[in-house]
Design an enzyme around this catalytic site. Structure first.
Site, mmCIF file in Angstrom:
data_model
loop_
_atom_site.group_PDB
_atom_site.id
_atom_site.type_symbol
_atom_site.label_atom_id
_atom_site.label_comp_id
_atom_site.label_asym_id
_atom_site.label_seq_id
_atom_site.Cartn_x
_atom_site.Cartn_y
_atom_site.Cartn_z
ATOM 1 N N HIS A 170 -4.762 8.421 -0.397
ATOM 2 C CA HIS A 170 -4.822 7.115 -1.066
ATOM 3 C C HIS A 170 -3.426 6.642 -1.457
ATOM 4 O O HIS A 170 -3.022 5.520 -1.131
ATOM 5 C CB HIS A 170 -5.715 7.227 -2.300
ATOM 6 N N GLU A 171 -2.698 7.495 -2.154
ATOM 7 C CA GLU A 171 -1.371 7.087 -2.611
ATOM 8 C C GLU A 171 -0.414 6.897 -1.444
ATOM 9 O O GLU A 171 0.476 6.039 -1.490
ATOM 10 C CB GLU A 171 -0.816 8.099 -3.612
ATOM 11 N N HIS A 211 2.229 0.770 2.608
ATOM 12 C CA HIS A 211 2.270 -0.671 2.328
ATOM 13 C C HIS A 211 3.693 -1.086 1.918
ATOM 14 O O HIS A 211 4.157 -2.174 2.272
ATOM 15 C CB HIS A 211 1.258 -0.996 1.229
ATOM 16 N N HIS A 264 -0.764 3.437 -0.147
ATOM 17 C CA HIS A 264 0.087 2.527 -0.907
ATOM 18 C C HIS A 264 1.540 2.642 -0.441
ATOM 19 O O HIS A 264 2.247 1.635 -0.294
ATOM 20 C CB HIS A 264 0.030 2.869 -2.396
#
Length: 685
Positions: free
Chosen positions: A472-473, A479, A476
Site C-alpha cells: 500500500h505505502e 505515485h 503511494h
C-alpha cells in the site's frame, strides 16, 4: 544493506545526499534557526511578487509564487522526517513552537489582498489563459481556488479571525499527535512464561526484542500494531487480551497530560467557526466541496450502501464466533477483545488455514523485492541500492530508481521497523517533489512502517497484513516517484484526498497475483515457493472476516462525517461518537477502527478530516481499475499499464480526478466492483 555504493557525480545524487544530511544531522536548535531564516526569505519573495509594478501575468505572479519558498519547503520536509520517525523532547518542543509560526506565515500569504488581486487578475485574464499550457491553466485555477477557500475574499476583521483560528488549530494538531505517541510509549505489559500460551515462536521473539528495547529481561507487549494485533489473534489468555485491547482502544482518553478529549472538542469548535466564516454551514460541507465526492450526502450514501450488507455479514459472523467460544466453555457474550482470537480459530477450522504458516514466506526482504518486481513489470522501473549515506536511522534503506532506458527517475527510502520515538502507523512522504520548472528535479520519496524488528541476525517476517501495508505505502511512493508534471503544486500525491488512495490501494492487488507469490513468497529456510494449497487458503481467507473489517472501518468513516456535520458551537465528541454508533446499530463485539480520542487521521491535521471515507471512495476506483487488467486477461497487460501510468501514476493533479479516471478506464467506475472485492457479491456470469 548492499555494499553497492554510487560514485557521486551527478547533480541529482549530490542533492539527494544534501537533503538526507539535513534530515539526519540537524539538532532542534539548528532547525529552529533554519526555519526562521527560511520564513524571512520566503516573506521577502512574497513581498516582491505582491508589490510588483508590472501588470500581473502567469510568469511574474503564478509561476513566481510556485517557485517561492523553496528553502522553507526543504527545511519543513527534512524536519517532518525526524519529527515523525525519530522524535525527541527537544524536537517536540520545536513542533509546538514553530507550527503556529508557520501557520501565521502561510495565512499572511493566503490572506494578502494585493497578492490575491494579482492571482485573480491572472485567473480572469481570458487571453493569457487561452495561450497558456493546460498545466499552467490548471495551476492558476487551483491557486486561485485555494486562496478563496483560505479566506482571501473576507474583510480584514474576518481574515484576522481566520488566521487566529488556523494558528490555534496548528497548536492543537501537534498536541493531539504528541499525546497519542506519549500514550503509546508509556504503556507496556511485561509477560512471563505463563503469559505466552498460544503465541507462535516468531511472535515471542518479537515480544522479547521489544523487551530488550525497553531494557526488560523478558517478553514485553507494546501498543505497536505489529505486536498487539497478532497477540489479540493468538493469545489464549482472555484476561491479557482484555487488558491489551483496553489500552489499545483508550489511547488519548486517559486522564492526565495526554488526554485528547478537550483538544478534539476545541478542534471541532474551531473547524465549525472556520467553515461559517467561509460561507459553509458545516465543516464537512466546506471540506468536501473541493473533493471528488462534493457533498456530505454523496459520502453518506456510499457509506450506508456498504454499511448495511457489512453489518449483516458481521452479525452472522458474530453468531458463528459466539458458538465457537461457547463450545470452548466460554459462557459470556463475545467481547471486542475476543473477536480476532475466535476469528483466527474459525479460519483454522473452516479453511484449515493458520495465518502464522504464511510468515516464513513473507520475509521483509522478499516483499520489498516483490514490490520492486511489480513496479518493473508495470512501469519498467529498476531499484539499485545506495549505501554510505547520511540517513536519519541505521535501519533506513535507500535505492536509486532508474527508468527502463537507464536514466534517473528518482530516489526511494524505506524506514520499516518500529522503535521508540517513532509515530505509529505507516505513511509515505517526500523530501523533494518532482517538477520541471527551471532545471527541474527528480523526486525523493520515502515510506515509513512500524514492523516488528527481529533479533540481530534473524530475518524480519511479515504477516499478510504487514505485507499488504508495505505494498500500500509503496503504491503511494510510486505515485510520487512516477510523477511527470510541470509544477510542484501539481506533483505526485497532490490530488484530491478521495483520489489519493487509488494508486496505493490498487497496488495492493499485485501482492497476491500468482506470478508474484510464486516468485517472491518463498520459504525463508528452504527457498521453496508457497504451496498452491496454501495460496488457495490465503485467497479464500481474505474475505472470510470481511464483515468485521468493513464494519470497523465504515463506522469510523461515518463517525468522522457525523463529527464534522453535527459539532455545533459546543461539541461533545464522545457523545457524538456514541450517538452515531447507536444510530448505526454498531455490533457490540466490534469497535470502530479508530476511536475518536486517537483518530490521528482526523485530529492531527486537516488531511483526512471529514475525509476518512476516502479509503472507501478510492476502493471503488481501485476495485474497478484492477478489473481492467482482469478483462485484458493479464495482470501486467502492457497497454493497460501504460494507460494507468499516463492517467494515474504520473498525472498528479494535472486534471480533475474524475477526468483522469475516465481517461484510464474509458468510462465511469463501477461501484459494484467494490462489493465484489469485499466478497459481498459476485460478477454476473
Amino acid at each position: 544493506m548492499s555494499a553497492f555504493t554510487y560514485e557521486i557525480h551527478d547533480r541529482n545524487t549530490e542533492e539527494f545526499r544534501r537533503l538526507l544530511s539535513m534530515s539526519a544531522k540537524k539538532s532542534a536548535g539548528n532547525f529552529e534557526q533554519a526555519f526562521f531564516r527560511a520564513i524571512e526569505d520566503h516573506a521577502r519573495e512574497i513581498a516582491a511578487i505582491s508589490e510588483a509594478r508590472e501588470a500581473p501575468s502567469f510568469t511574474n505572479t503564478i509561476r513566481a509564487l510556485e517557485a517561492s519558498g523553496a528553502s522553507l519547503s526543504e527545511v519543513s520536509r527534512a524536519f517532518a522526517v525526524l519529527a515523525g520517525t525519530s522524535t525527541t523532547p527537544e524536537l517536540q518542543a520545536l513542533e509546538r513552537k514553530i507550527y503556529p509560526v508557520l501557520s501565521r506565515h502561510f495565512s499572511a500569504i493566503s490572506l494578502d489582498p494585493k497578492l490575491f488581486g494579482r492571482v485573480e487578475a491572472v485567473a480572469k485574464n481570458v487571453n493569457e489563459m487561452a495561450e497558456a499550457s493546460p498545466q499552467a491553466r490548471r495551476l492558476t485555477a487551483r491557486m486561485y481556488k485555494r486562496m478563496m477557500r483560505a479566506g482571501a475574499m473576507l474583510d480584514k476583521a474576518d481574515r484576522d479571525r481566520l488566521a487566529d483560528i488556523e494558528a490555534r488549530l496548528s497548536e492543537l494538531f501537534t498536541a493531539f499527535a504528541q499525546n497519542i505517541l506519549a500514550d503509546e510509549n508509556a504503556w507496556f505489559l511485561e509477560l512471563g512464561d505463563d503469559d505466552l500460551a498460544g503465541l507462535p515462536a516468531w511472535l515471542v521473539s518479537s515480544l522479547q526484542n521489544a523487551g530488550a528495547e525497553r531494557d526488560k529481561a523478558g517478553a514485553v507487549l507494546t501498543l505497536s500494531r505489529s505486536l498487539i494485533v497478532p497477540f489479540l489473534q493468538m493469545s489464549e489468555r482472555a484476561d491479557l487480551r482484555s487488558v491489551a485491547f483496553e489500552a489499545w482502544t483508550r489511547r488519548g482518553e486517559n486522564v492526565g497530560p495526554s488526554d485528547n478529549r478537550p483538544i478534539m472538542a476545541e478542534i471541532l469548535k474551531l473547524r465549525t467557526l472556520k467553515a461559517r466564516l467561509l460561507g459553509f454551514e458545516t465543516y464537512a460541507a466546506f471540506k468536501l466541496e473541493d473533493q471528488m465526492a462534493k457533498s456530505p450526502d454523496q459520502v453518506r450514501d456510499l457509506l450506508m450502501r456498504v454499511w448495511k450488507p457489512a453489518r449483516a455479514r458481521a452479525a452472522a459472523d458474530a453468531a458463528i464466533l459466539q458458538s465457537i467460544a461457547e463450545n470452548e466453555g466460554v459462557n459470556r457474550p463475545l467481547a471486542p477483545a475476543d473477536w480476532r482470537y475466535y476469528a483466527e480459530k474459525r479460519r483454522r477450522a473452516e479453511l484449515d488455514f493458520d495465518e502464522t504458516a504464511l510468515k516464513p514466506y513473507f520475509s521483509l526482504d522478499r516483499m520489498i523485492a516483490a514490490a520492486f518486481d511489480v513496479a518493473n513489470r508495470l512501469f519498467g522501473l529498476t531499484f539499485e541500492p545506495v549505501s554510505n549515506l547520511p540517513i536519519w536511522n541505521d535501519d533506513v534503506r535507500a535505492w536509486r530508481v532508474l527508468r527502463a532506458d537507464g536514466t534517473l527517475q528518482g530516489f526511494f527510502l524505506g524506514d520499516y521497523f518500529a522503535r521508540s520515538g517513532k509515530r505509529s502507523g505507516a505513511w509515505m512522504s517526500v523530501l523533494r517533489p518532482q517538477h520541471k520548472m527551471g532545471e527541474g528535479q527528480t523526486p525523493v520519496v520515502y515510506n515509513v512502517c512500524n514492523f516488528s524488528k527481529p533479533h540481530a541476525g534473524e530475518p524480519a517476517l511479515l504477516s499478510l497484513t504487514d505485507a499488504t501495508t508495505l505494498f500500500h505505502e509503496f503504491g503511494h511512493a510510486l505515485h510520487g516517484l512516477l510523477s511527470d508534471v510541470d509544477f510542484p503544486s501539481l506533483s505526485g500525491t497532490s490530488v484530491s484526498r478521495d483520489f489519493v488512495e487509488l494508486p496505493s490501494q490498487l497496488f495492493e492487488h499485485w501482492l497476491t497475483v500468482p506470478e508474484i507469490l510464486d516468485r517472491h513468497a518463498t520459504h525463508i529456510e528452504t527457498g521453496e515457493p508457497m504451496p498452491r494449497e496454501l495460496v488457495a487458503k490465503l485467497l479464500a481467507a481474505r474475505t472470510l472476516d470481511a464483515g468485521f473489517d468493513t464494519v470497523e472501518y465504515t463506522a469510523s468513516a461515518i463517525v468522522d462525517l457525523d463529527l464534522h456535520e453535527n459539532a455545533g458551537d459546543n461539541p461533545n465528541p464522545l457523545e457524538i461518537e456514541r450517538e452515531s454508533l447507536r444510530n448505526l446499530g454498531m455490533p457490540e463485539a466490534i469497535v470502530m477502527r479508530h476511536r475518536t480520542p486517537h483518530f490521528a487521521h482526523v485530529f492531527s491535521g486537516e488531511g483526512y478530516s471529514a475525509g476518512y471515507y476516502s479509503y472507501l471512495w478510492s476502493e471503488v476506483l481501485d476495485s474497478d481499475a484492477f478489473e481492467a487488467f482482469g478483462e485484458a486477461g493479464d495482470p501486467f497487460h502492457v497497454e493497460t499499464a501504460e494507460r494507468l501510468l499516463r492517467h494515474v501514476y504520473s498525472a498528479g493533479d494535472s486534471e480533475d480526478a474524475d477526468a483522469l479516471y475516465r481517461s484510464f478506464r474509458g468510462r465511469e467506475p463501477d461501484p459494484a466492483a467494490l462489493m465484489r472485492k469485499r466478497g459481498f457479491s459476485h460478477r454476473a456470469a
